[in-house]
Structure formats: C-alpha cells, structure tokens
Design a protein around this motif. Sequence first.
Motif, PDB file in Angstrom:
ATOM      1  N   ALA A 191       0.861  -1.183   0.000  1.00 26.18           N
ATOM      2  CA  ALA A 191       0.000   0.000   0.000  1.00 26.18           C
ATOM      3  C   ALA A 191       0.888   1.221   0.000  1.00 26.18           C
ATOM      4  CB  ALA A 191      -0.933   0.014   1.211  1.00 26.18           C
ATOM      5  N   ALA A 192       0.374   2.312  -0.554  1.00 27.55           N
ATOM      6  CA  ALA A 192       1.077   3.597  -0.503  1.00 27.55           C
ATOM      7  C   ALA A 192       0.052   4.693  -0.249  1.00 27.55           C
ATOM      8  CB  ALA A 192       1.838   3.848  -1.796  1.00 27.55           C
ATOM      9  N   LEU A 215       0.951   6.073 -16.285  1.00 26.05           N
ATOM     10  CA  LEU A 215       2.034   5.136 -16.580  1.00 26.05           C
ATOM     11  C   LEU A 215       1.511   3.707 -16.714  1.00 26.05           C
ATOM     12  CD1 LEU A 215       4.798   6.294 -14.056  1.00 26.05           C
ATOM     13  CD2 LEU A 215       4.529   6.951 -16.460  1.00 26.05           C
ATOM     14  N   PRO A 216       2.265   2.839 -17.403  1.00 28.00           N
ATOM     15  CA  PRO A 216       1.933   1.409 -17.354  1.00 28.00           C
ATOM     16  C   PRO A 216       2.105   0.890 -15.925  1.00 28.00           C
ATOM     17  CG  PRO A 216       3.454   1.894 -19.155  1.00 28.00           C
ATOM     18  CD  PRO A 216       3.390   3.130 -18.311  1.00 28.00           C
ATOM     19  N   VAL A 217       1.109   0.171 -15.437  1.00 31.14           N
ATOM     20  CA  VAL A 217       1.126  -0.355 -14.073  1.00 31.14           C
ATOM     21  C   VAL A 217       0.719  -1.827 -14.110  1.00 31.14           C
ATOM     22  CG1 VAL A 217       0.183  -0.171 -11.736  1.00 31.14           C
ATOM     23  CG2 VAL A 217       0.539   1.905 -13.104  1.00 31.14           C
ATOM     24  N   LEU A 218       1.505  -2.668 -13.473  1.00 32.42           N
ATOM     25  CA  LEU A 218       1.187  -4.084 -13.314  1.00 32.42           C
ATOM     26  C   LEU A 218       0.984  -4.358 -11.838  1.00 32.42           C
ATOM     27  CD1 LEU A 218       0.964  -7.003 -14.444  1.00 32.42           C
ATOM     28  CD2 LEU A 218       3.444  -7.203 -14.043  1.00 32.42           C
ATOM     29  N   ILE A 219      -0.156  -4.941 -11.501  1.00 37.57           N
ATOM     30  CA  ILE A 219      -0.451  -5.323 -10.123  1.00 37.57           C
ATOM     31  C   ILE A 219      -0.441  -6.847 -10.047  1.00 37.57           C
ATOM     32  CG2 ILE A 219      -2.147  -5.265  -8.267  1.00 37.57           C
ATOM     33  CD1 ILE A 219      -3.197  -2.641  -9.469  1.00 37.57           C
ATOM     34  N   TRP A 266      -5.919   0.270  -5.033  1.00 35.18           N
ATOM     35  CA  TRP A 266      -4.948   0.417  -6.112  1.00 35.18           C
ATOM     36  C   TRP A 266      -5.646   0.490  -7.463  1.00 35.18           C
ATOM     37  CZ3 TRP A 266      -0.157   1.947  -5.738  1.00 35.18           C
ATOM     38  CH2 TRP A 266       0.622   1.644  -4.624  1.00 35.18           C
ATOM     39  N   CYS A 267      -6.609  -0.385  -7.665  1.00 34.91           N
ATOM     40  CA  CYS A 267      -7.307  -0.414  -8.958  1.00 34.91           C
ATOM     41  C   CYS A 267      -8.117   0.860  -9.170  1.00 34.91           C
ATOM     42  CB  CYS A 267      -8.200  -1.652  -9.038  1.00 34.91           C
ATOM     43  SG  CYS A 267      -7.284  -3.216  -9.104  1.00 34.91           S
ATOM     44  N   ARG A 268      -8.653   1.423  -8.090  1.00 36.89           N
ATOM     45  CA  ARG A 268      -9.391   2.679  -8.211  1.00 36.89           C
ATOM     46  C   ARG A 268      -8.461   3.819  -8.603  1.00 36.89           C
ATOM     47  NH1 ARG A 268     -10.578   7.252  -5.648  1.00 36.89           N
ATOM     48  NH2 ARG A 268      -9.173   6.837  -3.879  1.00 36.89           N
ATOM     49  N   ALA A 303      -4.529  -0.067 -14.903  1.00 32.47           N
ATOM     50  CA  ALA A 303      -3.543  -1.076 -14.539  1.00 32.47           C
ATOM     51  C   ALA A 303      -3.987  -2.466 -14.980  1.00 32.47           C
ATOM     52  CB  ALA A 303      -3.308  -1.068 -13.028  1.00 32.47           C
ATOM     53  N   ARG A 304      -2.996  -3.308 -15.258  1.00 22.50           N
ATOM     54  CA  ARG A 304      -3.276  -4.728 -15.455  1.00 22.50           C
ATOM     55  C   ARG A 304      -3.141  -5.405 -14.100  1.00 22.50           C
ATOM     56  NH1 ARG A 304      -3.978  -8.913 -18.678  1.00 22.50           N
ATOM     57  NH2 ARG A 304      -2.969 -10.908 -18.191  1.00 22.50           N
TER      58      ARG A 304
END
Length: 302
Positions: A137-138, A242-246, A263-265, A270-271
Amino acid sequence: MSGFPGYPFASHWFERDGHRLHYVDEGTGPPVLFLHGNPSWSYMWRYPVLALRDRFRCIAPDHIGMGLSDKPDEDGYAWTLASRVDDLDALTGHLIAAGAPERGWTLAMHDWGGPIGMAWAARHPERVARLVVLNTAAFPNPHGDRVRPPLRPPFWMLRETALGERLFLRHNAFARLATLPPLGVRRPMPRAVRAAYLAPTAEPGNRIAVRRFVQDVPLRPGDPAWPVLHGAAEALEWFAHLPVLIGWGLRDVVFDRAILDEWCRRFPGARACVYPDAGHYMLEDTGYRFLTELHAFMSGRR
C-alpha cells in the motif's frame, strides 16, 4: 556469489552515514528498482531479477537493518519511513552519478516497499516509467485506523508490549511466522529457501529493524510516518498515466482485497493479476505464473 539458493548475485555496497547498504545490481539496460518490505530482503526478488537481467539493469537494495546490509543498534539509526526514503534517494543518486540513467526507471514494490518507493517517486516523478505493485500500500488504510479483527490482538501485542519485544528479539517470531503457511505463504517454502529468508535475522541483535518497522506502521494522523505516507498517497495521481502491473495474492492476511481495490481505483488502467491461491509472499506462491506476466509487461506486450 552467495550461498543462498537461487541467489547467485554479486554483492554491492553503498555507505551512508557510517552504515553499509547492500544491494544487488545485475544486468544492463533500463533500470528496475526492486524494493522489499518487512521482514524480508532482496532475496525475495531473486526470480524477477533472474528473469529480467538479460534486458534490464536490476537493482535490489536491502534496507538498513535488513538482509545483508549493516544492522545498527537501537540508537545507531533513525528507524523511520523518512530515513528509508532518504537512504533510497541517496543510493539512486549515487547510481545516477555513476552512469545510471536519470529517467526510465521501473519501480517494483512489495509490502513496505510501497510507501518507501512511492515517497521516493514523489520526489522524482520524472524518473519513473512503470510501476509493479505486489501486495503493498502507498496510501492510508482503507479500513481507517483499524487493524483487521483477526490481526488486531497479535498486531498490538507485537507493536506495543514487552511480550512482543521478547517474541521479536529473542525468538524471531515475526520472521518465522511470516515464512510459514498460512500467514506469509499458502504452500510451504522449501527448507533451504525458508532458511535463506531467515538467515539475516538469525542473531537477536539483527532483529531490531523487524520490530521497528512494525512500530512505524502509520495508522492515523500524528503517527511519525503519517506525513510521508500521506504525501506519497497524494502524489499517486501523478503516475496514473504510466503502465502499471499489479500482482496480488488474495490470501494475504494483511494486504486484503480492499487495498487491492484501492490500487485499482487509483490506477484504473492497470493490469491486475490476482491469485486466489497466493499469500503475502506471492512470488513464492505463484512461481512462473506471475513471472510470465511480468516478463510480458516489461516487454510491452501487456
């Protein structure tokens, strides 16, 4: 070469304020910065480093007090989130001065690596090209200042009590439990792999960072790490393009579905690769399933 299985990497060292910070630095190409959490170390990134070092420069530091880095005593280091971000800033500044590119960094984060990494990124948003987010988490806890009910008693015992201190420092309980099902993984680690995770905290004097990380978890305004976490959260919108991979282990007992949803919100493009059979150390539970996704993402195919 190390004696840890699957970790055939040369050691590199960066000295800061009298302490040696250890890091892996493998391969050439655009840099990928791998940030671990608590109670792990750069060993957890061994498979991604091996998978990517043919095309990328893979840099995986051990936070001070963790892994192969120096282990100061209680008064020898600040033990705060802000100090972790400063360490990372100093290391990356050193690498850039020595020839690493100023831009095009991929930031891969797990556990405490999330707030450390995103607070660093907030200082240098122009440097970051991609994000890889693994059970971290951030931003403030979506549950508010509550710890999830199954974790509330052990969390507070470890964080606040003399018994917790004895369990941390004398018995290494936190690190030991984190490498066992069901708390850290869903399937048992091989004996040698678990031993590698635990090796840096084998001696009681090497366990200070483990407890101090738990004590520094920011739950509400007024906690010392709260301003850094809040600042990182406010800066997340700068990286939404930016490209984001979760990559997410749904059986994590700390970083639950609500944190994944947050994160998805925040990163709707993001993928998200979600694994119902994986726990907190999702790289250990998912094996090549996630590595395949990571390789495709880094190659621009996802």
